[in-house]
Scaffold this motif. Structure first.
Motif, PDB file in Angstrom:
ATOM      1  N   HIS A 322       0.957  -0.874  -0.045  1.00 64.45           N
ATOM      2  CA  HIS A 322       0.115   0.320  -0.114  1.00 64.45           C
ATOM      3  C   HIS A 322       1.108   1.551  -0.202  1.00 64.45           C
ATOM      4  O   HIS A 322       1.395   1.183   0.435  1.00 64.45           O
ATOM      5  N   PRO A 323       0.961   1.965  -0.663  1.00 62.94           N
ATOM      6  CA  PRO A 323       1.775   2.905  -1.457  1.00 62.94           C
ATOM      7  C   PRO A 323       1.374   4.405  -0.679  1.00 62.94           C
ATOM      8  O   PRO A 323      -0.016   4.530  -0.264  1.00 62.94           O
ATOM      9  N   GLN A 324       2.608   4.688   0.064  1.00 60.95           N
ATOM     10  CA  GLN A 324       1.916   5.846   1.082  1.00 60.95           C
ATOM     11  C   GLN A 324       1.755   6.962   0.100  1.00 60.95           C
ATOM     12  O   GLN A 324       0.895   8.577   1.060  1.00 60.95           O
ATOM     13  N   VAL A 325       1.841   7.193  -0.891  1.00 64.32           N
ATOM     14  CA  VAL A 325       1.950   8.332  -1.843  1.00 64.32           C
ATOM     15  C   VAL A 325       0.545   7.783  -2.111  1.00 64.32           C
ATOM     16  O   VAL A 325       0.116   9.918  -2.149  1.00 64.32           O
ATOM     17  N   LEU A 326      -0.007   6.719  -2.452  1.00 65.40           N
ATOM     18  CA  LEU A 326      -1.265   6.944  -2.710  1.00 65.40           C
ATOM     19  C   LEU A 326      -2.597   7.154  -1.763  1.00 65.40           C
ATOM     20  O   LEU A 326      -3.290   8.208  -1.796  1.00 65.40           O
ATOM     21  N   THR A 327      -2.040   7.355  -0.278  1.00 66.66           N
ATOM     22  CA  THR A 327      -2.860   7.329   0.776  1.00 66.66           C
ATOM     23  C   THR A 327      -2.580   8.896   1.088  1.00 66.66           C
ATOM     24  O   THR A 327      -3.666   9.855   0.992  1.00 66.66           O
ATOM     25  N   ASP A 328      -1.839   9.665   0.652  1.00 70.25           N
ATOM     26  CA  ASP A 328      -0.914  11.463   1.137  1.00 70.25           C
ATOM     27  C   ASP A 328      -1.287  11.776  -0.256  1.00 70.25           C
ATOM     28  O   ASP A 328      -2.351  13.311   0.156  1.00 70.25           O
ATOM     29  N   HIS A 329      -1.436  11.525  -1.143  1.00 64.92           N
ATOM     30  CA  HIS A 329      -1.385  12.328  -2.088  1.00 64.92           C
ATOM     31  C   HIS A 329      -2.460  12.137  -3.814  1.00 64.92           C
ATOM     32  O   HIS A 329      -3.183  12.690  -4.217  1.00 64.92           O
ATOM     33  N   GLY A 330      -2.760  10.717  -3.390  1.00 65.74           N
ATOM     34  CA  GLY A 330      -4.298   9.842  -4.042  1.00 65.74           C
ATOM     35  C   GLY A 330      -3.658   9.443  -5.529  1.00 65.74           C
ATOM     36  O   GLY A 330      -2.530   9.334  -5.639  1.00 65.74           O
ATOM     37  N   LEU A 331      -4.770   9.524  -6.912  1.00 64.74           N
ATOM     38  CA  LEU A 331      -4.420   8.252  -7.243  1.00 64.74           C
ATOM     39  C   LEU A 331      -3.109   8.829  -7.978  1.00 64.74           C
ATOM     40  O   LEU A 331      -2.077   8.160  -8.922  1.00 64.74           O
ATOM     41  N   ALA A 332      -3.516  10.003  -9.408  1.00 66.74           N
ATOM     42  CA  ALA A 332      -2.678  10.564 -10.150  1.00 66.74           C
ATOM     43  C   ALA A 332      -1.041  10.707  -9.755  1.00 66.74           C
ATOM     44  O   ALA A 332       0.007  10.247 -10.603  1.00 66.74           O
ATOM     45  N   ALA A 333      -0.856  11.490  -8.545  1.00 69.03           N
ATOM     46  CA  ALA A 333       0.535  10.965  -8.265  1.00 69.03           C
ATOM     47  C   ALA A 333       1.128  10.245  -7.553  1.00 69.03           C
ATOM     48  O   ALA A 333       2.403   9.675  -8.117  1.00 69.03           O
ATOM     49  N   ALA A 334       0.297   8.392  -7.148  1.00 70.27           N
ATOM     50  CA  ALA A 334       0.789   6.767  -7.138  1.00 70.27           C
ATOM     51  C   ALA A 334       1.411   6.598  -8.603  1.00 70.27           C
ATOM     52  O   ALA A 334       2.244   6.079  -8.619  1.00 70.27           O
ATOM     53  N   VAL A 335      -0.006   6.586  -9.362  1.00 71.40           N
ATOM     54  CA  VAL A 335       0.538   6.413 -10.526  1.00 71.40           C
ATOM     55  C   VAL A 335       1.438   6.950 -11.561  1.00 71.40           C
ATOM     56  O   VAL A 335       2.173   6.426 -11.963  1.00 71.40           O
ATOM     57  N   ALA A 336       1.806   7.956 -11.332  1.00 68.76           N
ATOM     58  CA  ALA A 336       3.068   9.012 -11.831  1.00 68.76           C
ATOM     59  C   ALA A 336       4.270   8.115 -11.300  1.00 68.76           C
ATOM     60  O   ALA A 336       5.198   8.085 -11.771  1.00 68.76           O
ATOM     61  N   GLU A 337       3.768   7.653 -10.190  1.00 71.17           N
ATOM     62  CA  GLU A 337       5.187   7.519  -8.977  1.00 71.17           C
ATOM     63  C   GLU A 337       6.096   6.287 -10.383  1.00 71.17           C
ATOM     64  O   GLU A 337       7.308   5.686 -10.049  1.00 71.17           O
ATOM     65  N   VAL A 338       4.880   5.692  -9.996  1.00 72.59           N
ATOM     66  CA  VAL A 338       5.014   3.848 -10.419  1.00 72.59           C
ATOM     67  C   VAL A 338       5.231   4.171 -12.248  1.00 72.59           C
ATOM     68  O   VAL A 338       6.420   3.401 -12.753  1.00 72.59           O
ATOM     69  N   ALA A 339       5.062   4.984 -13.166  1.00 67.44           N
ATOM     70  CA  ALA A 339       5.780   5.527 -13.909  1.00 67.44           C
ATOM     71  C   ALA A 339       6.681   6.000 -14.063  1.00 67.44           C
ATOM     72  O   ALA A 339       7.687   5.644 -15.122  1.00 67.44           O
ATOM     73  N   LEU A 340       7.901   5.988 -12.897  1.00 63.77           N
ATOM     74  CA  LEU A 340       8.848   6.492 -13.060  1.00 63.77           C
ATOM     75  C   LEU A 340      10.020   5.330 -13.021  1.00 63.77           C
ATOM     76  O   LEU A 340      10.976   5.489 -13.210  1.00 63.77           O
ATOM     77  N   ARG A 341       9.218   3.786 -12.285  1.00 63.22           N
ATOM     78  CA  ARG A 341       9.796   3.211 -11.933  1.00 63.22           C
ATOM     79  C   ARG A 341       9.878   2.381 -12.774  1.00 63.22           C
ATOM     80  O   ARG A 341      10.419   0.752 -12.980  1.00 63.22           O
ATOM     81  N   THR A 342       8.675   2.460 -14.080  1.00 64.26           N
ATOM     82  CA  THR A 342       8.536   1.675 -15.022  1.00 64.26           C
ATOM     83  C   THR A 342       9.832   1.958 -15.908  1.00 64.26           C
ATOM     84  O   THR A 342       9.943   2.943 -16.611  1.00 64.26           O
ATOM     85  N   PRO A 343      10.469   0.313 -16.678  1.00 60.59           N
ATOM     86  CA  PRO A 343      11.633   0.456 -17.708  1.00 60.59           C
ATOM     87  C   PRO A 343      10.971   0.880 -18.856  1.00 60.59           C
ATOM     88  O   PRO A 343      11.958   1.602 -19.746  1.00 60.59           O
ATOM     89  N   VAL A 344       9.373   1.101 -19.054  1.00 60.16           N
ATOM     90  CA  VAL A 344       9.330   1.297 -20.274  1.00 60.16           C
ATOM     91  C   VAL A 344       9.047   2.939 -20.106  1.00 60.16           C
ATOM     92  O   VAL A 344       8.246   3.141 -19.310  1.00 60.16           O
ATOM     93  N   PRO A 345       9.586   4.125 -21.459  1.00 60.70           N
ATOM     94  CA  PRO A 345       8.559   4.857 -21.092  1.00 60.70           C
ATOM     95  C   PRO A 345       7.010   5.548 -20.789  1.00 60.70           C
ATOM     96  O   PRO A 345       6.133   4.865 -21.439  1.00 60.70           O
ATOM     97  N   VAL A 346       6.423   5.777 -20.095  1.00 62.52           N
ATOM     98  CA  VAL A 346       5.233   5.966 -19.464  1.00 62.52           C
ATOM     99  C   VAL A 346       4.210   7.438 -19.620  1.00 62.52           C
ATOM    100  O   VAL A 346       5.826   8.129 -19.075  1.00 62.52           O
ATOM    101  N   ALA A 347       3.530   7.901 -20.323  1.00 64.33           N
ATOM    102  CA  ALA A 347       2.893   9.704 -19.942  1.00 64.33           C
ATOM    103  C   ALA A 347       2.013   9.408 -19.208  1.00 64.33           C
ATOM    104  O   ALA A 347       1.027   8.129 -19.645  1.00 64.33           O
ATOM    105  N   VAL A 348       1.225   9.787 -18.744  1.00 60.91           N
ATOM    106  CA  VAL A 348       0.423   9.977 -17.359  1.00 60.91           C
ATOM    107  C   VAL A 348      -0.711  11.191 -17.305  1.00 60.91           C
ATOM    108  O   VAL A 348      -0.335  12.152 -17.323  1.00 60.91           O
ATOM    109  N   VAL A 360     -11.833   2.690  -3.974  1.00 64.22           N
ATOM    110  CA  VAL A 360     -11.883   3.199  -5.288  1.00 64.22           C
ATOM    111  C   VAL A 360     -10.071   3.433  -5.985  1.00 64.22           C
ATOM    112  O   VAL A 360     -10.005   2.662  -6.997  1.00 64.22           O
ATOM    113  N   GLU A 361      -9.867   4.293  -5.352  1.00 59.26           N
ATOM    114  CA  GLU A 361      -7.938   4.383  -5.053  1.00 59.26           C
ATOM    115  C   GLU A 361      -7.686   3.494  -5.853  1.00 59.26           C
ATOM    116  O   GLU A 361      -6.813   2.481  -6.448  1.00 59.26           O
TER     117      GLU A 361
END
Length: 449
Positions: A322-348, A360-361
């Motif tokens: 359970h990522p803390q950023v999801l609890t503190d900042h919401g879905l958009a911020a949590a997905v953006a953090e995951v995108a940075l760790r994904t080996p393929v370039p991700v546009a969020v 839901v989040e």
């Protein structure tokens, strides 16, 4: 192209499910009666209601007459045994009457009523008859036959009589003019000397037509509601069972999320802190042994490095629970953090008007996580896009990649599990992945779930 959809439970309201908020359908005739008077009177609804009442009066009178004849004949012949069979068959008379009535209701109600009867056994006429006698729907249809033949037929004839009298009064000046110089009595004991004297009757006829139109509309509405109550399938138990299943599923989802947060908290506050303390202790030991025993210092340094790697793995595990950023900042911020760790370039591109409910989040986050993992491992994509919008009370997420496509949910790529995860909140997953690409995952989660 392939598609996987999570199962959905439907339940019912005035705008969403076609009901008036009490579980009763929002009938078309009721909507017509709610229009301004001029629009209602100049529409086809008065004619349709009058035709419906006329057909109902004929059907009800014929059915009631047939019922009386069968009951009388059965009573007379009861002494020889045949009459008992006739009396038993009177209860089944409501079945054909109800079948005709369901078709006849299409004149005023576009939504067709389905038959409430279960398929009878194939073997033996007696078993089929007994099956019909034991069904509750058969007796509800018999009750409707009685209401149709006694109450609605009589009320319909009264409205039609008012209609006929009103039509006669409307054209009364023409009648008086055509029959002149004969004396015309439009009401008993009152002779009308000429067409001008019949004008008040014509005005009364117009008022009678208006009254007849609205009386026909409200009587038709009463008959349609009665037919809906007695002739449609009873789904109360199934609906209650579905609601209870939905609630229990939501409780399980909440309990699962709470357990995940508890594990994350215990690992963060317990094992993770112990590993941090161990790393610091090994660092101090390395400093103390560096001059006196270089070999022991090298072993301690290696142990410290392994403890550091274990700490990093534990942090990744905690973040995955359970990522803390999801609890503190919401879905958009949590997905953006995951995108940075994904080996393929991700546009969020996730734009939401507000924070969504926590279940839901959480569900949406792990759904996107699974979609990105599939794109990175299996698609051979060079770019992935994630978009999210709030549409009609639902969170809609799209994960698109430019990979090779040809995704088959049955091959164990994690999409079945992803669909099951979305189904917990009554959501669904649609997969579009033609051979050669691209692959498009559409995930929908009701925010009211």
């Amino acid at each position: 192209m392939s598609a996987t959809e999570a199962p959905a439970v439907q339940d019912g309201s005035a705008g969403a499910d076609g009901t008036d908020g009490t579980g009763v359908p929002a009938f078309a005739v009721r909507a017509a009666l709610a229009r301004p008077p001029v629009r209602f009177l100049l529409s086809s609804w008065p004619l349709r209601c009058w035709a419906h009442l006329a057909g109902g009066a004929l059907l009800g009178a014929a059915a009631l007459l047939t019922l009386v004849v069968l009951a009388f004949t059965g009573g007379v012949l009861a002494v020889v045994g045949v009459g008992l069979l006739l009396l038993a068959c009177t209860a089944l008379l409501g079945i054909p009457v109800a079948a005709v009535e369901r078709r006849r209701l299409r004149l005023v109600e576009p939504t067709a009523l389905t038959s409430p009867h279960r398929p009878p056994p194939r073997a033996g006429a007696w078993r089929r008859l007994r099956h019909r006698w034991t069904e509750r729907a058969t007796w509800r249809e018999f009750d409707y036959l009685i209401l149709l033949g006694v109450v609605f037929a009589a009320a319909g004839l009264a409205v039609l009589a008012l209609l006929a009298l009103s039509c006669a009064y409307v054209v009364s000046p023409l009648i008086v003019w055509a029959l002149a110089p004969e004396t015309v009595m439009l009401i008993p004991g009152h002779a009308v000397p000429g067409p001008p004297a019949a004008v008040p009757f014509s005005v009364a006829g117009v008022a009678g037509l208006v009254l007849s139109a609205y009386a026909a509309g409200w009587l038709t509405l009463a008959q349609v509601r009665t037919a809906w109550f007695l002739l449609s399938p009873r789904e109360d138990r199934m609906r209650e069972h579905a609601i209870e299943l939905t609630r229990s599923r939501a409780r399980l989802a909440d309990a699962f999320a709470a357990e995940r947060r508890r594990i994350e908290r215990d690992l963060h506050d317990g094992a993770q802190q112990q590993l941090v303390a161990l790393t610091m202790t090994l660092g101090l030991a390395e400093v103390e042994l560096r001059d006196s025993d270089p070999e022991a210092a090298a072993l301690v340094a290696r142990g410290r490095e392994e403890a550091r790697r274990a700490l990093e793995q534990l942090r990744d595990l905690v973040r995955g629970i359970h990522p803390q950023v999801l609890t503190d900042h919401g879905l958009a911020a949590a997905v953006a953090e995951v995108a940075l760790r994904t080996p393929v370039p991700v546009a969020v591109d996730i734009r939401l008007p507000r924070r969504l409910p926590a279940p839901v989040e959480t569900t949406a986050y792990f759904a996107v996580l699974e979609g990105l993992a599939n794109a990175a491992r299996h698609s051979g994509a060079s770019h992935v896009g994630v978009t999210g919008r709030f549409e009609g009370g639902r969170l809609v997420l799209l994960v698109e990649d430019d990979g090779r496509g040809g995704v088959d949910p049955a091959r164990g790529t994690g999409l079945s599990g992803l669909a099951d995860r979305l189904a917990v909140l009554d959501g669904r997953l649609v997969v579009e992945s033609p051979a050669g690409g691209p692959t498009r995952l559409r995930m929908e989660v009701p925010c009211s779930a």
